[in-house]
Scaffold this motif. Structure first.
Motif, PDB file in Angstrom:
ATOM      1  N   LYS A  83       0.833  -1.208   0.000  1.00 56.10           N
ATOM      2  CA  LYS A  83       0.000   0.000   0.000  1.00 56.10           C
ATOM      3  C   LYS A  83       0.870   1.261   0.000  1.00 56.10           C
ATOM      4  O   LYS A  83       0.607   2.213  -0.726  1.00 56.10           O
ATOM      5  CB  LYS A  83      -0.925  -0.012   1.223  1.00 56.10           C
ATOM      6  N   GLN A  84       1.931   1.258   0.818  1.00 56.89           N
ATOM      7  CA  GLN A  84       2.843   2.409   0.858  1.00 56.89           C
ATOM      8  C   GLN A  84       3.544   2.608  -0.483  1.00 56.89           C
ATOM      9  O   GLN A  84       3.685   3.740  -0.954  1.00 56.89           O
ATOM     10  CB  GLN A  84       3.890   2.220   1.959  1.00 56.89           C
ATOM     11  N   ILE A  85       3.991   1.523  -1.074  1.00 60.41           N
ATOM     12  CA  ILE A  85       4.675   1.602  -2.369  1.00 60.41           C
ATOM     13  C   ILE A  85       3.713   2.126  -3.428  1.00 60.41           C
ATOM     14  O   ILE A  85       4.075   2.996  -4.228  1.00 60.41           O
ATOM     15  CB  ILE A  85       5.283   0.239  -2.758  1.00 60.41           C
ATOM     16  N   ARG A  86       2.494   1.651  -3.428  1.00 64.33           N
ATOM     17  CA  ARG A  86       1.483   2.111  -4.394  1.00 64.33           C
ATOM     18  C   ARG A  86       1.253   3.619  -4.250  1.00 64.33           C
ATOM     19  O   ARG A  86       1.243   4.358  -5.230  1.00 64.33           O
ATOM     20  CB  ARG A  86       0.180   1.331  -4.190  1.00 64.33           C
ATOM     21  N   SER A  87       1.108   4.071  -3.015  1.00 67.75           N
ATOM     22  CA  SER A  87       0.882   5.495  -2.755  1.00 67.75           C
ATOM     23  C   SER A  87       2.070   6.335  -3.222  1.00 67.75           C
ATOM     24  O   SER A  87       1.905   7.353  -3.887  1.00 67.75           O
ATOM     25  CB  SER A  87       0.645   5.707  -1.258  1.00 67.75           C
ATOM     26  N   ARG A  88       3.266   5.888  -2.886  1.00 66.42           N
ATOM     27  CA  ARG A  88       4.477   6.640  -3.249  1.00 66.42           C
ATOM     28  C   ARG A  88       4.691   6.675  -4.757  1.00 66.42           C
ATOM     29  O   ARG A  88       5.052   7.710  -5.314  1.00 66.42           O
ATOM     30  CB  ARG A  88       5.688   5.996  -2.561  1.00 66.42           C
ATOM     31  N   THR A  89       4.481   5.535  -5.428  1.00 70.37           N
ATOM     32  CA  THR A  89       4.706   5.513  -6.878  1.00 70.37           C
ATOM     33  C   THR A  89       3.658   6.349  -7.609  1.00 70.37           C
ATOM     34  O   THR A  89       3.975   6.963  -8.618  1.00 70.37           O
ATOM     35  CB  THR A  89       4.737   4.074  -7.431  1.00 70.37           C
ATOM     36  N   LYS A  90       2.445   6.383  -7.085  1.00 68.53           N
ATOM     37  CA  LYS A  90       1.412   7.249  -7.698  1.00 68.53           C
ATOM     38  C   LYS A  90       1.836   8.714  -7.625  1.00 68.53           C
ATOM     39  O   LYS A  90       1.755   9.444  -8.607  1.00 68.53           O
ATOM     40  CB  LYS A  90       0.078   7.069  -6.970  1.00 68.53           C
ATOM     41  N   LYS A  91       2.275   9.133  -6.444  1.00 63.22           N
ATOM     42  CA  LYS A  91       2.714  10.523  -6.255  1.00 63.22           C
ATOM     43  C   LYS A  91       3.925  10.837  -7.122  1.00 63.22           C
ATOM     44  O   LYS A  91       3.997  11.891  -7.754  1.00 63.22           O
ATOM     45  CB  LYS A  91       3.052  10.782  -4.784  1.00 63.22           C
ATOM     46  N   LYS A  92       4.889   9.930  -7.134  1.00 60.01           N
ATOM     47  CA  LYS A  92       6.124  10.142  -7.897  1.00 60.01           C
ATOM     48  C   LYS A  92       5.831  10.242  -9.390  1.00 60.01           C
ATOM     49  O   LYS A  92       6.383  11.089 -10.089  1.00 60.01           O
ATOM     50  CB  LYS A  92       7.111   9.004  -7.621  1.00 60.01           C
TER      51      LYS A  92
END
Length: 168
Positions: A83-92
């Motif tokens: 979930k954290q990786i998904r959130s971070r990659t979306k923002k990035k």
């Protein structure tokens, strides 16, 4: 001391226009690129193009695999890490696409060769290491053509002074 001496006119101009001490400007430029001696050798548009696909399934799987190999913190479950990786990659990805669009606007307006722009692995360029959106908002020049060149000490100095004044 040598940088202060070599760029005394530009530093005085920056102090007068923006009210920022020359020593502060010189110190920031030293920290960023050692006064321009280490600006990076990555193609800036390629950096943002690569980051713009960070939110793909393949990229996320790779990052999850890396997180597992690096040992997950005991406080996080695999589901939480994903979930954290998904959130971070979306923002990035969103940020990178915005920077890529800004870079395109800058170079269409300035009529410069986008493919020759070199910078850091993070996509920052020039002596002060501005990202495209910072360049667009804060780069400053007094040259007649109105095109700030952040690889030139005068424009780097004035742009950093403008940045510092606007950021308080």
């Amino acid at each position: 001391k040598a940088f202060l001496k070599q760029n005394v006119a530009a530093l005085k101009k920056a102090e007068k226009l923006f009210g920022v001490d020359r020593e502060v400007i010189a110190a920031l430029l030293w920290v960023e690129t050692r006064h321009g001696s280490v600006t990076g050798n990555f193609n800036v548009s390629s950096v943002y193009a690569s980051l713009s696909v960070a939110d793909t399934t393949r990229s996320r799987r790779y990052l999850v695999k890396e997180a597992i190999q690096d040992r997950l913190p005991a406080s996080l479950t695999l589901k939480e890490v994903k979930k954290q990786i998904r959130s971070r990659t979306k923002k990035k990805t969103k940020w990178a696409i915005g920077e890529l669009r800004t870079l395109e606007k800058i170079f269409l307006t300035k009529r410069q060769d986008l493919h020759k722009l070199q910078g850091s692995f993070a996509g920052a360029f020039g002596i002060p290491q501005f990202v495209p959106s910072s360049y667009q908002r804060l780069a400053f020049t007094t040259r007649p053509d109105g095109r700030p060149d952040l690889n030139q000490a005068d424009d780097a100095i004035l742009s950093v002074a403008n940045f510092l004044k606007k950021k308080g």
